[in-house]
Design an enzyme around this catalytic site. Structure first.
Site, PDB file in Angstrom:
ATOM      1  N   ASP A  67       6.249  -6.427   2.742  1.00 54.03           N
ATOM      2  CA  ASP A  67       5.115  -6.142   3.835  1.00 54.03           C
ATOM      3  C   ASP A  67       5.339  -5.098   4.363  1.00 54.03           C
ATOM      4  O   ASP A  67       6.594  -4.934   4.895  1.00 54.03           O
ATOM      5  CB  ASP A  67       5.252  -7.456   4.629  1.00 54.03           C
ATOM      6  CG  ASP A  67       4.289  -7.396   5.704  1.00 54.03           C
ATOM      7  OD1 ASP A  67       3.656  -6.527   5.930  1.00 54.03           O
ATOM      8  OD2 ASP A  67       4.242  -8.443   6.560  1.00 54.03           O
ATOM      9  N   SER A 147      -9.720   8.167   4.325  1.00 57.57           N
ATOM     10  CA  SER A 147     -10.877   7.679   4.545  1.00 57.57           C
ATOM     11  C   SER A 147     -11.837   8.962   4.965  1.00 57.57           C
ATOM     12  O   SER A 147     -11.200   9.714   5.740  1.00 57.57           O
ATOM     13  CB  SER A 147     -11.196   6.460   5.339  1.00 57.57           C
ATOM     14  OG  SER A 147     -12.504   5.945   5.600  1.00 57.57           O
ATOM     15  N   TYR A 162      -9.639   1.615  13.765  1.00 59.26           N
ATOM     16  CA  TYR A 162      -9.607   2.191  12.246  1.00 59.26           C
ATOM     17  C   TYR A 162      -9.567   3.559  12.207  1.00 59.26           C
ATOM     18  O   TYR A 162      -8.994   4.312  11.729  1.00 59.26           O
ATOM     19  CB  TYR A 162     -10.342   1.268  11.381  1.00 59.26           C
ATOM     20  CG  TYR A 162     -10.421   1.882  10.104  1.00 59.26           C
ATOM     21  CD1 TYR A 162      -9.410   1.368   9.195  1.00 59.26           C
ATOM     22  CD2 TYR A 162     -11.490   2.851   9.588  1.00 59.26           C
ATOM     23  CE1 TYR A 162      -9.525   1.669   7.744  1.00 59.26           C
ATOM     24  CE2 TYR A 162     -11.521   2.884   8.323  1.00 59.26           C
ATOM     25  CZ  TYR A 162     -10.628   2.421   7.378  1.00 59.26           C
ATOM     26  OH  TYR A 162     -10.464   2.922   6.075  1.00 59.26           O
ATOM     27  N   LYS A 166      -6.991   6.658  10.737  1.00 63.49           N
ATOM     28  CA  LYS A 166      -7.135   7.553   9.583  1.00 63.49           C
ATOM     29  C   LYS A 166      -7.388   8.900  10.037  1.00 63.49           C
ATOM     30  O   LYS A 166      -7.041   9.906   9.422  1.00 63.49           O
ATOM     31  CB  LYS A 166      -8.486   6.888   9.065  1.00 63.49           C
ATOM     32  CG  LYS A 166      -8.549   5.681   8.349  1.00 63.49           C
ATOM     33  CD  LYS A 166      -7.341   5.679   7.113  1.00 63.49           C
ATOM     34  CE  LYS A 166      -7.240   4.333   6.465  1.00 63.49           C
ATOM     35  NZ  LYS A 166      -6.207   4.551   5.466  1.00 63.49           N
TER      36      LYS A 166
END
Length: 251
Positions: A67, A147, A162, A166
């Site tokens: 993890d 992204s 998010y 990025k």
């Protein structure tokens, strides 16, 4: 420019988030190209299936449960790799998560989880890989799967955190490229920024009506192509940023 993967045959790669989607496609591709690939993810059964799928290939995939939100797991992955396969030559920081919690009504724990996985875990992976590369004088390659949201703000609701993570990946990759130049190191850094890609994350976006079923998409294999391309360039060539969009994408 001659493109060749020959210098990576028999070398060691670590790919995080390798149990599905982009990470799975990249791990499989590197094994096909003759690398020793440590595939890391929480879902060990999916990794075992991928190892079985790639058995008989030129290289080999080693499934390892971990993890990346836990530093101890990251350290365990790198230690096992050093002890059993040798120092890492290629790192693909692929593991990442979306975030459904908006600023105005979001949960702090959701924000922290997204930042921890998308940014902090990525930094820990780079740190450990660079230790190996410096100690063993390896001209390695580190990939950060980014992204298009890491370059500008998309007009989608509830993706503020998010998007911020990025953007951090973009800044970190560029910062490390410059750090390596100052240190006269030949370790290469590449940020790969896909548009909409057919992964588990996109299914979550469809459920939230953020995108339509008819939206043009990329496929995980398209991103694996980009990783292979950047790796196959000569050592003096650094493909620092690759942005990939599906044809017909109007974002």
């Amino acid at each position: 420019m001659v493109l060749s993967m020959d210098r990576w045959v028999g070398k060691v790669a670590i790919v995080t988030g390798a149990s599905s989607g982009i990470g799975e496609a990249i791990a499989e591709r590197l094994a096909e190209q003759g690398m020793k690939v440590v595939g890391v993810a929480r879902r060990k059964d999916r990794l075992d299936a991928l190892a079985q799928k790639t058995s008989g290939k030129k290289g080999k995939l080693y499934p390892m449960q971990g993890d990346v939100s836990k530093e101890g797991d990251i350290l365990k992955v790198f230690k096992w790799t050093r002890d059993n396969l040798g120092p890492v030559h290629v790192l693909v920081n692929n593991a990442g998560v979306g975030c459904k919690s908006a600023i105005e009504d979001g949960k702090t724990e959701d924000w922290l989880q997204t930042i921890n996985i998308n940014v902090v875990a990525l930094c820990m992976g780079m740190r450990e890989a660079l230790k190996d590369m410096k100690e063993h004088n390896i001209d390695g390659h580190i990939f950060n799967i980014n992204s298009i949201a890491g370059h500008y703000v998309l007009n989608y609701p509830r993706i503020e955190i998010y998007t911020a993570t990025k953007h951090a990946v973009t800044a970190l990759t560029e910062s490390m490229r410059k750090q390596m130049a100052v240190q006269i190191s030949k370790v290469r850094f590449t940020s790969i920024s896909p548009g909409l890609t057919d992964t588990e994350m996109i299914e979550d976006a469809k459920k939230l009506n953020l995108i339509k079923d008819t939206s043009p998409v990329l496929y995980p294999e398209d991103i694996a192509d980009a990783v292979e391309y950047a790796l196959s360039t000569p050592p003096h060539v650094q493909v620092h940023e690759i942005m990939i969009r599906p044809t017909g994408d109007a974002l």
